[in-house]
Design an enzyme around this catalytic site. Structure first.
Site, PDB file in Angstrom:
ATOM      1  N   GLU A 169       0.852  -1.200   0.000  1.00 40.78           N
ATOM      2  CA  GLU A 169       0.000   0.000   0.000  1.00 40.78           C
ATOM      3  C   GLU A 169       0.884   1.244   0.000  1.00 40.78           C
ATOM      4  O   GLU A 169       2.002   1.228   0.525  1.00 40.78           O
ATOM      5  CB  GLU A 169      -0.914  -0.071   1.236  1.00 40.78           C
ATOM      6  CG  GLU A 169      -1.805   1.117   1.481  1.00 40.78           C
ATOM      7  CD  GLU A 169      -2.871   1.364   0.432  1.00 40.78           C
ATOM      8  OE1 GLU A 169      -2.521   1.461  -0.767  1.00 40.78           O
ATOM      9  OE2 GLU A 169      -4.049   1.523   0.798  1.00 40.78           O
ATOM     10  N   ASP A 170       0.374   2.309  -0.609  1.00 44.86           N
ATOM     11  CA  ASP A 170       1.150   3.556  -0.659  1.00 44.86           C
ATOM     12  C   ASP A 170       1.205   4.251   0.693  1.00 44.86           C
ATOM     13  O   ASP A 170       2.258   4.673   1.147  1.00 44.86           O
ATOM     14  CB  ASP A 170       0.576   4.506  -1.733  1.00 44.86           C
ATOM     15  CG  ASP A 170      -0.937   4.721  -1.617  1.00 44.86           C
ATOM     16  OD1 ASP A 170      -1.563   4.177  -0.681  1.00 44.86           O
ATOM     17  OD2 ASP A 170      -1.495   5.439  -2.469  1.00 44.86           O
ATOM     18  N   ASP A 179      -3.453   5.844   6.630  1.00 46.40           N
ATOM     19  CA  ASP A 179      -3.941   7.096   7.192  1.00 46.40           C
ATOM     20  C   ASP A 179      -4.852   6.743   8.370  1.00 46.40           C
ATOM     21  O   ASP A 179      -4.380   6.494   9.468  1.00 46.40           O
ATOM     22  CB  ASP A 179      -4.673   7.812   6.045  1.00 46.40           C
ATOM     23  CG  ASP A 179      -5.041   9.233   6.336  1.00 46.40           C
ATOM     24  OD1 ASP A 179      -4.349   9.868   7.134  1.00 46.40           O
ATOM     25  OD2 ASP A 179      -6.025   9.733   5.745  1.00 46.40           O
ATOM     26  N   PHE A 182      -1.190  16.375   3.436  1.00 50.65           N
ATOM     27  CA  PHE A 182      -1.625  15.667   2.231  1.00 50.65           C
ATOM     28  C   PHE A 182      -0.480  15.629   1.228  1.00 50.65           C
ATOM     29  O   PHE A 182       0.038  16.668   0.840  1.00 50.65           O
ATOM     30  CB  PHE A 182      -2.865  16.335   1.621  1.00 50.65           C
ATOM     31  CG  PHE A 182      -3.488  15.496   0.554  1.00 50.65           C
ATOM     32  CD1 PHE A 182      -4.293  14.421   0.886  1.00 50.65           C
ATOM     33  CD2 PHE A 182      -3.240  15.759  -0.785  1.00 50.65           C
ATOM     34  CE1 PHE A 182      -4.848  13.618  -0.104  1.00 50.65           C
ATOM     35  CE2 PHE A 182      -3.792  14.961  -1.783  1.00 50.65           C
ATOM     36  CZ  PHE A 182      -4.599  13.893  -1.438  1.00 50.65           C
ATOM     37  N   ARG A 208       0.589  11.703  -9.889  1.00 52.27           N
ATOM     38  CA  ARG A 208       1.141  10.369  -9.591  1.00 52.27           C
ATOM     39  C   ARG A 208       2.527  10.196 -10.188  1.00 52.27           C
ATOM     40  O   ARG A 208       3.326   9.402  -9.709  1.00 52.27           O
ATOM     41  CB  ARG A 208       0.246   9.268 -10.181  1.00 52.27           C
ATOM     42  CG  ARG A 208      -1.128   9.166  -9.564  1.00 52.27           C
ATOM     43  CD  ARG A 208      -1.796   7.878 -10.046  1.00 52.27           C
ATOM     44  NE  ARG A 208      -3.236   7.885  -9.841  1.00 52.27           N
ATOM     45  CZ  ARG A 208      -3.854   7.556  -8.703  1.00 52.27           C
ATOM     46  NH1 ARG A 208      -3.146   7.235  -7.656  1.00 52.27           N
ATOM     47  NH2 ARG A 208      -5.161   7.572  -8.610  1.00 52.27           N
TER      48      ARG A 208
HETATM   49  P1  5GP Z   1      -6.965   4.968   5.102  1.00 52.95           P
HETATM   50  O1  5GP Z   1      -7.987   3.920   4.809  1.00 52.95           O
HETATM   51  O2  5GP Z   1      -5.778   4.453   5.882  1.00 52.95           O
HETATM   52  O3  5GP Z   1      -7.592   6.186   5.766  1.00 52.95           O
HETATM   53  O4  5GP Z   1      -6.481   5.576   3.739  1.00 52.95           O
HETATM   54  C1  5GP Z   1      -5.662   4.959   2.860  1.00 52.95           C
HETATM   55  C2  5GP Z   1      -5.830   5.598   1.506  1.00 52.95           C
HETATM   56  O5  5GP Z   1      -6.121   6.993   1.605  1.00 52.95           O
HETATM   57  C3  5GP Z   1      -4.562   5.539   0.701  1.00 52.95           C
HETATM   58  O6  5GP Z   1      -4.484   4.372  -0.075  1.00 52.95           O
HETATM   59  C4  5GP Z   1      -4.648   6.772  -0.167  1.00 52.95           C
HETATM   60  O7  5GP Z   1      -5.365   6.473  -1.342  1.00 52.95           O
HETATM   61  C5  5GP Z   1      -5.462   7.748   0.629  1.00 52.95           C
HETATM   62  N1  5GP Z   1      -4.626   8.768   1.293  1.00 52.95           N
HETATM   63  C6  5GP Z   1      -4.419   8.942   2.606  1.00 52.95           C
HETATM   64  N2  5GP Z   1      -3.594   9.974   2.853  1.00 52.95           N
HETATM   65  C7  5GP Z   1      -3.252  10.464   1.644  1.00 52.95           C
HETATM   66  C8  5GP Z   1      -2.382  11.527   1.220  1.00 52.95           C
HETATM   67  O8  5GP Z   1      -1.738  12.256   1.995  1.00 52.95           O
HETATM   68  N3  5GP Z   1      -2.264  11.702  -0.113  1.00 52.95           N
HETATM   69  C9  5GP Z   1      -2.932  10.944  -1.031  1.00 52.95           C
HETATM   70  N4  5GP Z   1      -2.740  11.221  -2.299  1.00 52.95           N
HETATM   71  N5  5GP Z   1      -3.755   9.944  -0.674  1.00 52.95           N
HETATM   72  C10 5GP Z   1      -3.908   9.689   0.646  1.00 52.95           C
END
Ligand code: 5GP
Length: 181
Positions: A99-100, A103, A152, A165
């Site tokens: 995963e990238d 959050d 962000f 991207r």
């Molecule tokens: P989570 O489910 O942990 O809240 O979110 C994970 C997803 O939220 C990531 O795969 C990504 O797509 C998006 N996300 C969370 N923070 C960021 C950020 O700072 N930048 C971007 N581009 N996407 C984010």
């Protein structure tokens, strides 16, 4: 120039490269002699996964899942919905979710549980970026790249509204980009 929309570089590509190498080495050691299935989470993890897999010295198969994410907003919707499931059967396989960014943790929490229910040999998690301040649910991260502040970020696969991207660095987007909308 897309760089004009960037406030500053948070993690330059040279540091990402070194970290990816280190993560690949750790995975290779942990899975010595074993086959691995890397599950990339579309679309953000594509760039990271492409680099990571080339740093792993083991037999690696790849597959992808796509789940609902932020859309064009910078805040999590909270809901996780599968848009694309795996093509591979992962029963008995060593699975690493790639995963990238983590959050709130909702996406990885959901995916770890879902893939674990399919009887793999193991499910591990490899994440390039971690925003620990924002966690709502606990997630066990086995391979972590960088801890970052609650900002962000875009670049190296991460987007804002489908853009940025292709930036090679992890960057902080200028707030004017989303304030203008
Ligand atoms: P989570 O489910 O942990 O809240 O979110 C994970 C997803 O939220 C990531 O795969 C990504 O797509 C998006 N996300 C969370 N923070 C960021 C950020 O700072 N930048 C971007 N581009 N996407 C984010």
């Amino acid at each position: 120039m897309i760089r004009d929309d960037i406030e500053r570089v948070l993690i330059p590509s040279i540091e990402i490269k070194a970290k990816t190498k280190e993560l690949g080495r750790r995975i290779s050691e942990d899975f010595k002699g074993k086959d691995i299935v890397l599950v990339g989470i579309l679309k953000g993890a594509v760039v990271f996964m492409a680099d990571l897999m080339r740093e792993i010295d083991a037999h690696v198969d790849i597959d992808f899942m796509e789940v609902s994410s932020y859309g064009s907003s910078t805040k999590s919707s909270g809901a996780v919905r599968i848009l694309k499931d795996l093509d591979l059967d992962i029963e008995g396989k060593n699975v690493i979710i790639v995963e990238d960014i983590v959050d709130s943790g909702l996406t990885l929490n959901y995916l770890t549980k879902l893939l674990s229910s399919r009887c793999p040999a193991c499910v591990k998690v490899c994440v390039l970026l971690d925003k620990p301040e924002r966690r709502d649910v606990k997630v066990k991260i086995d391979y972590e790249g960088f801890r970052i502040p609650n900002e962000f970020v875009v670049g190296y696969g991460l987007d804002y509204d489908g853009k940025y991207r292709n930036l090679p660095d992890i960057c902080i987007l200028s707030p004017r980009i989303y304030k203008d909308l």
